[in-house]
Design a protein around this motif. Structure first.
Motif, PDB file in Angstrom:
ATOM      1  N   ILE A   1       0.845  -1.209   0.000  1.00  0.00           N
ATOM      2  CA  ILE A   1       0.000   0.000   0.000  1.00  0.00           C
ATOM      3  C   ILE A   1       0.879   1.257   0.000  1.00  0.00           C
ATOM      4  O   ILE A   1       0.604   2.225  -0.711  1.00  0.00           O
ATOM      5  N   ARG A   2       1.961   1.240   0.785  1.00  0.00           N
ATOM      6  CA  ARG A   2       2.868   2.396   0.837  1.00  0.00           C
ATOM      7  C   ARG A   2       3.496   2.648  -0.526  1.00  0.00           C
ATOM      8  O   ARG A   2       3.591   3.786  -0.987  1.00  0.00           O
ATOM      9  N   ARG A   3       3.901   1.579  -1.206  1.00  0.00           N
ATOM     10  CA  ARG A   3       4.551   1.736  -2.511  1.00  0.00           C
ATOM     11  C   ARG A   3       3.569   2.173  -3.591  1.00  0.00           C
ATOM     12  O   ARG A   3       3.937   2.867  -4.530  1.00  0.00           O
ATOM     13  N   GLU A   4       2.318   1.770  -3.477  1.00  0.00           N
ATOM     14  CA  GLU A   4       1.304   2.187  -4.455  1.00  0.00           C
ATOM     15  C   GLU A   4       1.077   3.696  -4.431  1.00  0.00           C
ATOM     16  O   GLU A   4       0.893   4.317  -5.465  1.00  0.00           O
ATOM     17  N   HIS A   5       1.036   4.263  -3.233  1.00  0.00           N
ATOM     18  CA  HIS A   5       0.852   5.714  -3.050  1.00  0.00           C
ATOM     19  C   HIS A   5      -0.349   6.196  -3.871  1.00  0.00           C
ATOM     20  O   HIS A   5      -0.279   7.143  -4.657  1.00  0.00           O
ATOM     21  N   GLU A   6      -1.470   5.517  -3.678  1.00  0.00           N
ATOM     22  CA  GLU A   6      -2.673   5.788  -4.470  1.00  0.00           C
ATOM     23  C   GLU A   6      -3.267   7.150  -4.137  1.00  0.00           C
ATOM     24  O   GLU A   6      -3.297   7.568  -2.988  1.00  0.00           O
ATOM     25  N   HIS A   7      -3.738   7.862  -5.161  1.00  0.00           N
ATOM     26  CA  HIS A   7      -4.375   9.162  -4.942  1.00  0.00           C
ATOM     27  C   HIS A   7      -5.667   8.962  -4.144  1.00  0.00           C
ATOM     28  O   HIS A   7      -6.423   8.011  -4.398  1.00  0.00           O
TER      29      HIS A   7
END
Length: 203
Positions: A20-26
């Motif tokens: 989840i941290r690496r995705e850094h989704e808007h």
């Protein structure tokens, strides 16, 4: 797919938080593809159970809500959940600098941490299909406990801080979550006094 994180948080939360941290989704996409979907579980199930199944009081009496009343309460509950997740996400980002994390201009990680930590509460909404108050309370209490643990577990990973600071950070965020909960309860009382309270029917 964002919804796959819901299952990963129950089986291997550490790896899932790192992903989840690496995705850094808007935050907007996270809301549309995750929060809007999962937050609807409890209001929809509550509508079905209160308007069509009902619950027993005493030996024979069956209590239900009118369909209009059930719809109104479900929509208000849904709105409160969406606002609550959003407010908690912004609180995570707002407090970030205090606890040694980086405050983001667009609070992607803060909102993600709030949204995914609420996953157990979202899924606990299925329990409302079986309208037994004490059972529903136990399910939601267990879900809230696991959600709090998920937030504590995810804080150092997602926000990039030491585990020791996560204890104080998590405590502050749980306080914010309680304030949000109390605010929604107070809002419910105000709305009920304005005529949007539940309307019961019995048989």
């Amino acid at each position: 797919m964002l919804l796959s994180h819901a299952f990963g948080l129950f089986t291997h939360p550490g790896q899932e938080w790192d992903s989840i941290r690496r995705e850094h989704e808007h935050p907007t996409r996270l809301y549309v593809a995750y929060v809007l979907i999962l937050a609807a579980i409890a209001p929809v199930c509550a509508y079905i159970s209160t308007a069509h199944f009902g619950w027993s009081v005493g030996n024979d009496r069956l209590i239900k809500l009118t369909e209009i009343s059930a719809v109104q309460l479900s929509v208000l509950t849904y709105a409160a959940m969406l606002v609550g997740v959003f407010a908690l996400g912004y609180a995570i980002n707002w407090m970030a600098r205090t606890y040694g994390a980086k405050e983001e201009y667009v609070p992607s990680n803060g909102v993600a941490l709030a949204a995914y930590s609420c996953t157990p509460l979202f899924l606990a909404g299925f329990a409302l299909l079986y309208p037994v108050p004490w059972l529903n309370a136990l399910v939601f209490l267990a879900a809230a406990g696991y959600g709090a643990w998920l937030m504590y577990d995810g804080l150092p990973i997602v926000m990039g801080i030491e585990k020791e600071r996560a204890v104080m950070y998590g405590g502050a965020l749980l306080t914010v979550a309680l304030v949000i909960l109390v605010s929604t309860r107070a809002g419910s009382v105000i709305l009920w006094n304005m005529g949007l309270g539940p309307v019961f029917i019995s048989s």
